[in-house]
Design an enzyme around this catalytic site. Structure first.
Site, PDB file in Angstrom:
ATOM      1  N   GLU A   1     -61.131 -16.123  -2.786  1.00  0.00           N
ATOM      2  CA  GLU A   1     -60.059 -15.908  -1.928  1.00  0.00           C
ATOM      3  C   GLU A   1     -60.526 -14.867  -1.587  1.00  0.00           C
ATOM      4  OE1 GLU A   1     -56.043 -16.256  -4.103  1.00  0.00           O
ATOM      5  OE2 GLU A   1     -57.392 -15.623  -5.815  1.00  0.00           O
TER       6      GLU A   1
ATOM      7  N   TYR B   1     -37.507  -8.402  18.087  1.00  0.00           N
ATOM      8  CA  TYR B   1     -38.157  -9.064  16.902  1.00  0.00           C
ATOM      9  C   TYR B   1     -38.991  -9.782  16.967  1.00  0.00           C
ATOM     10  CZ  TYR B   1     -35.023 -12.898  19.959  1.00  0.00           C
ATOM     11  OH  TYR B   1     -35.007 -13.448  20.146  1.00  0.00           O
TER      12      TYR B   1
ATOM     13  N   GLU C   1     -47.579  -8.978  -3.952  1.00  0.00           N
ATOM     14  CA  GLU C   1     -46.200  -7.908  -3.793  1.00  0.00           C
ATOM     15  C   GLU C   1     -46.798  -6.953  -3.360  1.00  0.00           C
ATOM     16  OE1 GLU C   1     -46.728 -10.392  -7.739  1.00  0.00           O
ATOM     17  OE2 GLU C   1     -47.692 -10.125  -6.096  1.00  0.00           O
TER      18      GLU C   1
ATOM     19  N   LYS D   1     -46.912 -17.760  -0.125  1.00  0.00           N
ATOM     20  CA  LYS D   1     -48.750 -18.061  -0.551  1.00  0.00           C
ATOM     21  C   LYS D   1     -49.126 -19.626  -0.576  1.00  0.00           C
ATOM     22  CE  LYS D   1     -53.170 -16.380  -2.021  1.00  0.00           C
ATOM     23  NZ  LYS D   1     -54.012 -15.747  -3.189  1.00  0.00           N
TER      24      LYS D   1
END
Length: 119
Positions: free
Chosen positions: A21, A53, A73, A98
């Protein structure tokens, strides 16, 4: 409390626990709900009175691009912290997905709701 939604924001980040990864950035999707008082811009119709935004989206994108967290997280919390540091948001919800990580699942995600602590 009024809300602004940014949905399906695609960002790239070097993220993950496994060595494979960490070879290249991965596609992540971000959904954001910004809680703020939008009464003034609702009446003024002036962009300077509201949350930009596009700038929020860029701040979140930059955090993702410049991070190397193992866990989504941790990245989600870093994104929230950055938004709180730059913008007058009282509360926000951020869902970080993900989608390409598990071959047998459409998506893996975390969702945090945080309130500004300095108000």
């Amino acid at each position: 409390m009024d809300k602004i939604y940014i949905e399906g924001l695609e960002v790239q980040s070097l993220i993950g626990v496994y060595d494979w990864e960490r070879d290249a950035t991965q596609r992540l999707l971000v959904d954001i709900v910004l809680f703020s008082d939008l009464q003034k811009p609702a009446y003024s119709d002036d962009v300077d009175d509201t949350l930009n935004y596009a700038e929020v989206a860029q701040a979140v994108t930059d955090v993702a691009a410049n991070s190397q967290f193992a866990l989504i997280e941790a990245l989600a919390q870093a994104m929230i912290s950055q938004v709180f540091s730059q913008f007058p948001v009282q509360k926000m919800t951020l869902k970080l997905s993900k989608p390409d990580i598990l071959p047998t699942a459409q998506n893996v995600a975390v969702e945090f709701t945080r309130e500004r602590k300095d108000t």
